[in-house]
Scaffold this motif. Structure first.
Motif, PDB file in Angstrom:
ATOM      1  N   SER A  73      -0.943  -8.291   5.649  1.00  0.00           N
ATOM      2  CA  SER A  73      -0.800  -7.036   4.915  1.00  0.00           C
ATOM      3  C   SER A  73      -2.169  -6.372   4.771  1.00  0.00           C
ATOM      4  CB  SER A  73      -0.201  -7.295   3.530  1.00  0.00           C
ATOM      5  OG  SER A  73      -1.140  -7.948   2.697  1.00  0.00           O
ATOM      6  N   SER A  74      -2.157  -5.098   4.464  1.00  0.00           N
ATOM      7  CA  SER A  74      -3.437  -4.399   4.266  1.00  0.00           C
ATOM      8  C   SER A  74      -4.183  -5.012   3.085  1.00  0.00           C
ATOM      9  CB  SER A  74      -3.205  -2.902   4.050  1.00  0.00           C
ATOM     10  OG  SER A  74      -2.354  -2.681   2.957  1.00  0.00           O
ATOM     11  N   ARG A  75      -3.455  -5.487   2.093  1.00  0.00           N
ATOM     12  CA  ARG A  75      -4.080  -6.118   0.922  1.00  0.00           C
ATOM     13  C   ARG A  75      -4.762  -7.429   1.316  1.00  0.00           C
ATOM     14  NH1 ARG A  75      -0.676  -7.175  -4.618  1.00  0.00           N
ATOM     15  NH2 ARG A  75      -2.444  -7.399  -5.998  1.00  0.00           N
ATOM     16  N   GLU A  76      -4.054  -8.236   2.117  1.00  0.00           N
ATOM     17  CA  GLU A  76      -4.646  -9.492   2.591  1.00  0.00           C
ATOM     18  C   GLU A  76      -5.881  -9.211   3.444  1.00  0.00           C
ATOM     19  OE1 GLU A  76      -0.576 -12.166   3.076  1.00  0.00           O
ATOM     20  OE2 GLU A  76      -1.141 -10.744   4.635  1.00  0.00           O
ATOM     21  N   ALA A  77      -5.768  -8.259   4.370  1.00  0.00           N
ATOM     22  CA  ALA A  77      -6.886  -7.929   5.257  1.00  0.00           C
ATOM     23  C   ALA A  77      -8.088  -7.448   4.463  1.00  0.00           C
ATOM     24  CB  ALA A  77      -6.456  -6.876   6.278  1.00  0.00           C
ATOM     25  N   GLY A  96      -8.377 -18.411   5.491  1.00  0.00           N
ATOM     26  CA  GLY A  96      -8.759 -17.194   4.773  1.00  0.00           C
ATOM     27  C   GLY A  96      -7.555 -16.395   4.346  1.00  0.00           C
ATOM     28  N   LYS A  97      -6.539 -16.315   5.207  1.00  0.00           N
ATOM     29  CA  LYS A  97      -5.306 -15.614   4.831  1.00  0.00           C
ATOM     30  C   LYS A  97      -4.626 -16.336   3.680  1.00  0.00           C
ATOM     31  CE  LYS A  97      -0.787 -14.034   6.334  1.00  0.00           C
ATOM     32  NZ  LYS A  97      -0.053 -14.487   5.176  1.00  0.00           N
ATOM     33  N   ASP A  98      -4.601 -17.672   3.736  1.00  0.00           N
ATOM     34  CA  ASP A  98      -3.992 -18.448   2.646  1.00  0.00           C
ATOM     35  C   ASP A  98      -4.729 -18.212   1.324  1.00  0.00           C
ATOM     36  OD1 ASP A  98      -2.134 -19.473   4.429  1.00  0.00           O
ATOM     37  OD2 ASP A  98      -3.230 -21.352   4.750  1.00  0.00           O
ATOM     38  N   VAL A  99      -6.049 -18.159   1.376  1.00  0.00           N
ATOM     39  CA  VAL A  99      -6.849 -17.895   0.174  1.00  0.00           C
ATOM     40  C   VAL A  99      -6.548 -16.491  -0.347  1.00  0.00           C
ATOM     41  CG1 VAL A  99      -9.203 -17.566  -0.712  1.00  0.00           C
ATOM     42  CG2 VAL A  99      -8.678 -19.531   0.751  1.00  0.00           C
ATOM     43  N   ALA A 100      -6.466 -15.524   0.553  1.00  0.00           N
ATOM     44  CA  ALA A 100      -6.140 -14.151   0.145  1.00  0.00           C
ATOM     45  C   ALA A 100      -4.773 -14.108  -0.528  1.00  0.00           C
ATOM     46  CB  ALA A 100      -6.176 -13.214   1.349  1.00  0.00           C
ATOM     47  N   ASP A 101      -3.787 -14.817   0.035  1.00  0.00           N
ATOM     48  CA  ASP A 101      -2.452 -14.878  -0.579  1.00  0.00           C
ATOM     49  C   ASP A 101      -2.515 -15.487  -1.974  1.00  0.00           C
ATOM     50  OD1 ASP A 101      -1.180 -13.722   1.610  1.00  0.00           O
ATOM     51  OD2 ASP A 101      -0.669 -15.662   2.509  1.00  0.00           O
ATOM     52  N   LEU A 102      -3.319 -16.544  -2.119  1.00  0.00           N
ATOM     53  CA  LEU A 102      -3.474 -17.194  -3.417  1.00  0.00           C
ATOM     54  C   LEU A 102      -4.121 -16.241  -4.427  1.00  0.00           C
ATOM     55  CD1 LEU A 102      -3.174 -19.746  -5.108  1.00  0.00           C
ATOM     56  CD2 LEU A 102      -5.371 -20.507  -4.218  1.00  0.00           C
ATOM     57  N   LEU A 103      -5.158 -15.521  -4.021  1.00  0.00           N
ATOM     58  CA  LEU A 103      -5.810 -14.553  -4.908  1.00  0.00           C
ATOM     59  C   LEU A 103      -4.838 -13.464  -5.344  1.00  0.00           C
ATOM     60  CD1 LEU A 103      -9.265 -14.162  -3.130  1.00  0.00           C
ATOM     61  CD2 LEU A 103      -8.837 -15.246  -5.350  1.00  0.00           C
ATOM     62  N   ILE A 104      -4.009 -13.007  -4.414  1.00  0.00           N
ATOM     63  CA  ILE A 104      -3.016 -11.977  -4.741  1.00  0.00           C
ATOM     64  C   ILE A 104      -1.995 -12.526  -5.732  1.00  0.00           C
ATOM     65  CG2 ILE A 104      -1.089 -10.634  -3.778  1.00  0.00           C
ATOM     66  CD1 ILE A 104      -2.875 -10.390  -1.198  1.00  0.00           C
TER      67      ILE A 104
END
Length: 123
Positions: A73-77, A96-104
């Motif tokens: 997603s643009s948010r993840e990117a 990194g994508k998994d970390v971004a998902d966790l932060l979201i």
């Protein structure tokens, strides 16, 4: 005096932009081109959701192997870019994508309005 005809590009033809990104013609009317990585992803998995990108896991924008492509997603990117989570190593980019998902998810559950900006270490 006749003017020379311009070559009409056919569906499936590719065009390389000045920045190296490749576009594929997918429609004659309207004249529609999409990024090659998006076309490959769509051919394998169907439509790409709105506000999503196809990224190259190893950072090589010429490696169109389906195992090197990921939909984000643009948010993840955005989070991945802000926190330097893109790598030449596929497994690090996936993490990194998994970390971004966790932060979201944390932000959503805690009701945080904005993620803190990544600060570079002073050195």
């Amino acid at each position: 005096m006749a003017t020379p005809k311009t070559k009409v590009r056919q569906i499936g033809d590719e065009w390389v932009r000045n920045d190296g990104m490749v576009l594929v013609k997918v429609s004659m009317k309207p004249n529609k081109w999409i990024y090659k990585q998006r076309k490959i992803w769509q051919d394998h998995f169907g439509e790409i959701p709105e506000n999503h990108f196809i990224i190259f896991l190893d950072g090589d924008k010429t490696n169109y192997d389906i195992d090197n492509l990921m939909c984000v997603s643009s948010r993840e990117a955005s989070l991945m870019a802000n926190y330097n989570m893109f790598s030449k190593d596929k497994s690090i980019t996936k993490a990194g994508k998994d970390v971004a998902d966790l932060l979201i998810e944390i932000k959503t559950k805690k009701g945080i309005k904005a993620m803190p900006k990544h600060r570079k270490k002073q050195g």
